[in-house]
Write an enzyme that holds these catalytic residues in place. Structure first.
Site, PDB file in Angstrom:
ATOM      1  N   ARG A 118       0.917  -1.148   0.017  1.00  0.00           N
ATOM      2  CA  ARG A 118      -0.162  -0.062  -0.050  1.00  0.00           C
ATOM      3  C   ARG A 118       0.953   1.020   0.088  1.00  0.00           C
ATOM      4  O   ARG A 118       2.137   1.210   0.459  1.00  0.00           O
ATOM      5  CB  ARG A 118      -0.756   0.012   1.245  1.00  0.00           C
ATOM      6  CG  ARG A 118      -1.675  -0.965   1.489  1.00  0.00           C
ATOM      7  CD  ARG A 118      -2.867  -0.671   2.468  1.00  0.00           C
ATOM      8  NE  ARG A 118      -3.708  -1.507   2.633  1.00  0.00           N
ATOM      9  CZ  ARG A 118      -3.717  -2.800   3.434  1.00  0.00           C
ATOM     10  NH1 ARG A 118      -2.665  -3.414   4.006  1.00  0.00           N
ATOM     11  NH2 ARG A 118      -4.675  -3.755   3.509  1.00  0.00           N
ATOM     12  N   HIS A 213      -2.266   2.089  -5.756  1.00  0.00           N
ATOM     13  CA  HIS A 213      -3.040   0.833  -5.081  1.00  0.00           C
ATOM     14  C   HIS A 213      -3.288   0.057  -6.399  1.00  0.00           C
ATOM     15  O   HIS A 213      -3.268  -1.021  -6.347  1.00  0.00           O
ATOM     16  CB  HIS A 213      -4.255   1.378  -4.836  1.00  0.00           C
ATOM     17  CG  HIS A 213      -5.201   0.389  -4.498  1.00  0.00           C
ATOM     18  ND1 HIS A 213      -4.924  -0.736  -3.236  1.00  0.00           N
ATOM     19  CD2 HIS A 213      -6.453  -0.026  -4.723  1.00  0.00           C
ATOM     20  CE1 HIS A 213      -5.681  -1.503  -3.138  1.00  0.00           C
ATOM     21  NE2 HIS A 213      -6.788  -1.125  -4.064  1.00  0.00           N
ATOM     22  N   ARG A 216      -0.220  -2.472  -6.458  1.00  0.00           N
ATOM     23  CA  ARG A 216      -0.515  -3.368  -5.535  1.00  0.00           C
ATOM     24  C   ARG A 216      -1.646  -4.464  -6.130  1.00  0.00           C
ATOM     25  O   ARG A 216      -1.575  -5.822  -6.036  1.00  0.00           O
ATOM     26  CB  ARG A 216      -1.171  -3.081  -4.020  1.00  0.00           C
ATOM     27  CG  ARG A 216      -1.461  -3.743  -3.139  1.00  0.00           C
ATOM     28  CD  ARG A 216      -1.774  -3.063  -1.815  1.00  0.00           C
ATOM     29  NE  ARG A 216      -2.318  -3.858  -0.708  1.00  0.00           N
ATOM     30  CZ  ARG A 216      -3.455  -4.310  -0.450  1.00  0.00           C
ATOM     31  NH1 ARG A 216      -4.274  -3.441  -1.241  1.00  0.00           N
ATOM     32  NH2 ARG A 216      -3.597  -4.967   0.467  1.00  0.00           N
ATOM     33  N   TYR A 248      -0.655 -10.964  -0.707  1.00  0.00           N
ATOM     34  CA  TYR A 248      -1.122 -10.299   0.411  1.00  0.00           C
ATOM     35  C   TYR A 248      -2.520  -9.468  -0.365  1.00  0.00           C
ATOM     36  O   TYR A 248      -2.085  -8.819  -1.211  1.00  0.00           O
ATOM     37  CB  TYR A 248      -0.289  -9.233   0.896  1.00  0.00           C
ATOM     38  CG  TYR A 248      -0.923  -8.205   1.812  1.00  0.00           C
ATOM     39  CD1 TYR A 248      -0.818  -6.809   1.394  1.00  0.00           C
ATOM     40  CD2 TYR A 248      -1.637  -8.436   2.805  1.00  0.00           C
ATOM     41  CE1 TYR A 248      -1.234  -5.722   2.131  1.00  0.00           C
ATOM     42  CE2 TYR A 248      -2.396  -7.596   3.631  1.00  0.00           C
ATOM     43  CZ  TYR A 248      -2.152  -6.165   3.177  1.00  0.00           C
ATOM     44  OH  TYR A 248      -2.581  -5.218   3.985  1.00  0.00           O
TER      45      TYR A 248
END
Length: 249
Positions: A118, A213, A216, A248
């Site tokens: 993040r 983001h 990610r 994750y």
């Protein structure tokens, strides 16, 4: 225009403005949705009806606001843009590694993509978070929850270059622990990361709407999309031991 449509709908129902009840407004909204109106459009029309009846109630021309009991449809949340592996390569490879800031940005984005970080996690990293011997990164996430993530070889190389030639040139206070520093030697902010990413994305004309983001989300998507591309992603990340259980999300 929004109110005109509602008034036109009332006539065939045999209703006047003073006859409308909340179930009538609900039927009107349902009809709009069935006709293909987007949630934002239905919400806007309902807001106009609430405004109309709010005025009528205030001026004592109506006893209640029938639209107050009708909820607006939820707008669908936009998922972050997912970049292809080719787009990610193009974005990362176009960041040069000459000046301290370029070295920092290349390391920062390589690491963000390699570990699926993040934005807040990127800026909160300290120099002691990376362990090159074990090829792992210690990250403090939401709720102060710590997790250990594998770091791919491209990200490791970029980090080594940054620490040796970039951070040393940027650091102003030897007591500063932040891994990624601004040109004034302070810890970066979330907006700093977003702004720098926007600058590099501008160099790749095919990319748009990319945020930290997105990196990610792209990481998790690439690694989990059916498992068919796992070998390709392992090669891209340069970490052959990575597994889907370490992702994750």
């Amino acid at each position: 225009v929004d109110l005109a449509g509602f008034v036109e709908w009332l006539a065939p129902q045999g209703l006047g403005p003073g006859d409308v009840r909340h179930r009538d407004v609900r039927r009107y909204a349902a009809g709009l949705s069935s006709a293909g109106a987007m949630p934002a459009t239905v919400a806007r029309k309902l807001a106009a009806i609430r405004g109309l009846y709010g005025f009528l109630v205030r001026t004592e021309r109506a006893g209640q606001n029938p639209a107050e009991l009708v909820s607006s449809p939820k707008r669908s949340e936009k998922l972050p843009k997912v970049l292809s592996t080719e787009q990610m390569r193009s974005l990362l490879e176009r960041i040069p590694a000459h000046t301290p800031l370029e070295l920092r940005d290349r390391a920062m984005l390589e690491l963000a993509y390699s570990c699926g970080l993040r934005c807040e996690e990127i800026v909160n990293l300290d120099t002691g978070a990376i362990d090159f011997e074990t090829e792992q990164l210690r990250v403090l996430g939401k709720g102060s929850k710590e997790r250990i993530l594998p770091v791919g070889e491209p990200a490791q190389r970029a980090l080594r270059r940054y620490l040796e030639r970039g951070r040393r040139a940027l650091v102003a206070d030897p007591r500063e622990r932040a891994l990624f520093l601004s040109k004034s030697g302070r810890r970066l902010s979330n907006s700093d990361v977003t702004r720098r990413l926007r600058i590099w994305v501008a160099n790749v004309s095919s990319l748009g709407g990319v945020s930290p983001h997105s990196l990610r989300h792209s990481f998790a998507t690439h690694l989990l999309e059916g498992g068919a591309d796992l070998r390709t992603i392992q090669e891209l990340l340069g970490h052959s031991s990575i597994s889907t259980t370490q992702v994750y999300t």
